[in-house]
Design an enzyme around this catalytic site. Structure first.
Site, PDB file in Angstrom:
ATOM      1  N   TYR A 231       0.801  -1.231   0.000  1.00 27.67           N
ATOM      2  CA  TYR A 231       0.000   0.000   0.000  1.00 27.67           C
ATOM      3  C   TYR A 231       0.830   1.275   0.000  1.00 27.67           C
ATOM      4  CZ  TYR A 231       0.680  -0.565   5.096  1.00 27.67           C
ATOM      5  OH  TYR A 231       1.206  -0.769   6.343  1.00 27.67           O
ATOM      6  N   ARG A 380       8.459  13.640   7.498  1.00 28.33           N
ATOM      7  CA  ARG A 380       8.852  12.752   6.402  1.00 28.33           C
ATOM      8  C   ARG A 380       8.241  13.233   5.086  1.00 28.33           C
ATOM      9  NH1 ARG A 380       7.668   6.582   7.588  1.00 28.33           N
ATOM     10  NH2 ARG A 380       5.546   7.362   7.247  1.00 28.33           N
TER      11      ARG A 380
END
Length: 421
Positions: A231, A380
């Site tokens: 995913y 991130r």
């Protein structure tokens, strides 16, 4: 010479992968830099879901296990995914979750070691490994001890550089994530595997942040086992089934700790006794989630239109551009780069620490730039070469600079935490 927006647009104009962006449904006004956590939706996924639900399930009903090929999906998808990770046909299945697959493989590895080297009772991993990997190891160790086995030790390194010291002759399994989820640091798989084998340890790799993002060659590295999710960079959909790989030398000696009927040699004989399937099908467990499995193919089909060499080249260009732009535009702010600047040691993400990283990320999301946040203080930014444009890197950096410069991140709404960060 300072980098400019024109430079970024010129990179887009020369980008041979640019047409692949049109394979994805991406909202207008959004710069999506979180494919390292959840990949974007392939446009083909909606039509495929409708086909599975309306036709195969709605019309075919139970007949579709045979007529639509449902029963063989785990192996078929595994074969389609195999070339992305340096595997051969018949070595990969798409099934279960990463956590469940890791449990199965770690249990099998420990069982194998117990039979040949019972003194090996240490699992080596990183302290900053993705927590679920450590949790599954801890849970398995507790279960083994509860059933009378001698105690195992989970030996955690603080950094990959400590690997040579951590690997002693008491180590049964080296369990590492190829690309670290926090920093984006990429371990040399072949080197680490060879070192593990020198000490008689088996290697188990988590490819969650590698598959579809960086070239991986499990067979060339002589790895033993691997797991990963579909995913993230593989764009299989939220919570889509994971995959596992087992080197051919281990396949038929695998002791299945979750011996469900789908791993039985003849599941429809309905025998009360368990007889394991030969080959990679031995690693299945129970009935498969067909709708979710069907979505995985939509992401994998896009990879068939390019190569990991081309994707890696663009990935490095995107991450390098972002680091250079942040250095150029945001050098005066409290950003600490924790991702390696060395391309050979970097995955497809760039991470910075900021004292108020969570709030800065929420402010970015409010402005249409979507990265994500991980403790402690880590912002991130994931760069998916299938659909990220160089121009977007420029605009994302400009918005980050404005947020830091204006202090607009310091609003109560940006400090309020939701369930998922």
């Amino acid at each position: 010479m300072p980098l400019t927006l024109a430079d970024c647009c010129a990179l887009d104009a020369r980008d041979a992968l640019a047409p692949l962006r049109h394979e994805f449904k991406l909202p207008d006004g959004v710069i999506y830099l979180d494919g390292n956590s959840l990949g974007a939706q392939p446009k083909a996924a909606l039509m495929r879901a409708q086909q599975v639900i309306c036709q195969e399930w709605g019309e075919g009903l139970i007949r579709s296990w045979n007529t639509a090929g449902w029963f063989a999906l785990p192996q078929k998808l595994g074969d389609q995914l195999a070339h992305l990770i340096g595997a051969k046909p018949g070595e990969v299945v798409v099934t279960d979750s990463t956590s469940v697959n890791l449990f199965k493989l770690l249990a099998a590895a420990l069982r194998k070691q117990q039979a040949i080297a019972p003194h090996k009772r240490v699992i080596v991993s990183e302290r900053r490994n993705f927590p679920t990997d450590l949790y599954m190891a801890q849970g398995l160790m507790d279960q083994l001890q509860a059933h009378g086995a001698p105690a195992y030790e989970l030996r955690l390194m603080d950094a990959p550089e400590e690997l040579a010291h951590a690997l002693q002759d008491d180590v049964a399994v080296l369990m590492l994530t190829h690309v670290n989820y926090q920093t984006g640091y990429m371990i040399d798989m072949a080197e680490a595997t060879a070192l593990a084998h020198q000490h008689g340890a088996l290697s188990l790799w988590d490819l969650a942040h590698s598959a579809g993002a960086v070239p991986v060659d499990l067979n060339a590295a002589q790895a033993d086992y691997a797991v990963g999710c579909t995913y993230k960079y593989l764009n299989g959909g939220p919570g889509s089934p994971a995959f596992l790989w087992v080197h051919a030398r281990h396949q038929d000696s695998f002791g299945q700790p979750l011996s469900g009927w789908w791993s039985h040699a003849q599941p429809f004989d309905m025998e009360p006794g368990y007889l394991p399937h030969q080959g990679i099908s031995r690693y299945l467990c129970g009935t498969q989630p067909i709708i979710a499995l069907s979505m995985v193919a939509c992401g994998l089909d896009i990879f068939d239109k390019t190569s990991m060499v081309a994707l890696r080249e663009k990935s490095l260009a995107l991450t390098t551009l972002f680091m250079e732009l942040v250095q150029q535009e945001c050098a005066g702010f409290a950003l600490t780069l924790i991702t390696p600047t060395d391309p050979a040691k970097r995955g497809s993400q760039v991470s910075y620490i900021h004292p108020h990283g969570f709030a800065v990320v929420q402010a970015l999301i409010a402005r249409g730039v979507i990265p994500d946040y991980r403790e402690p203080g880590i912002m991130r930014f994931g760069f998916t070469p299938l659909y990220t444009r160089f121009e977007e890197v420029w605009h994302a950096t400009a918005i980050l600079k404005d947020i830091l410069q204006s202090g607009s991140w310091d609003q109560p709404k940006f400090h309020q935490r939701d369930v998922v960060t």
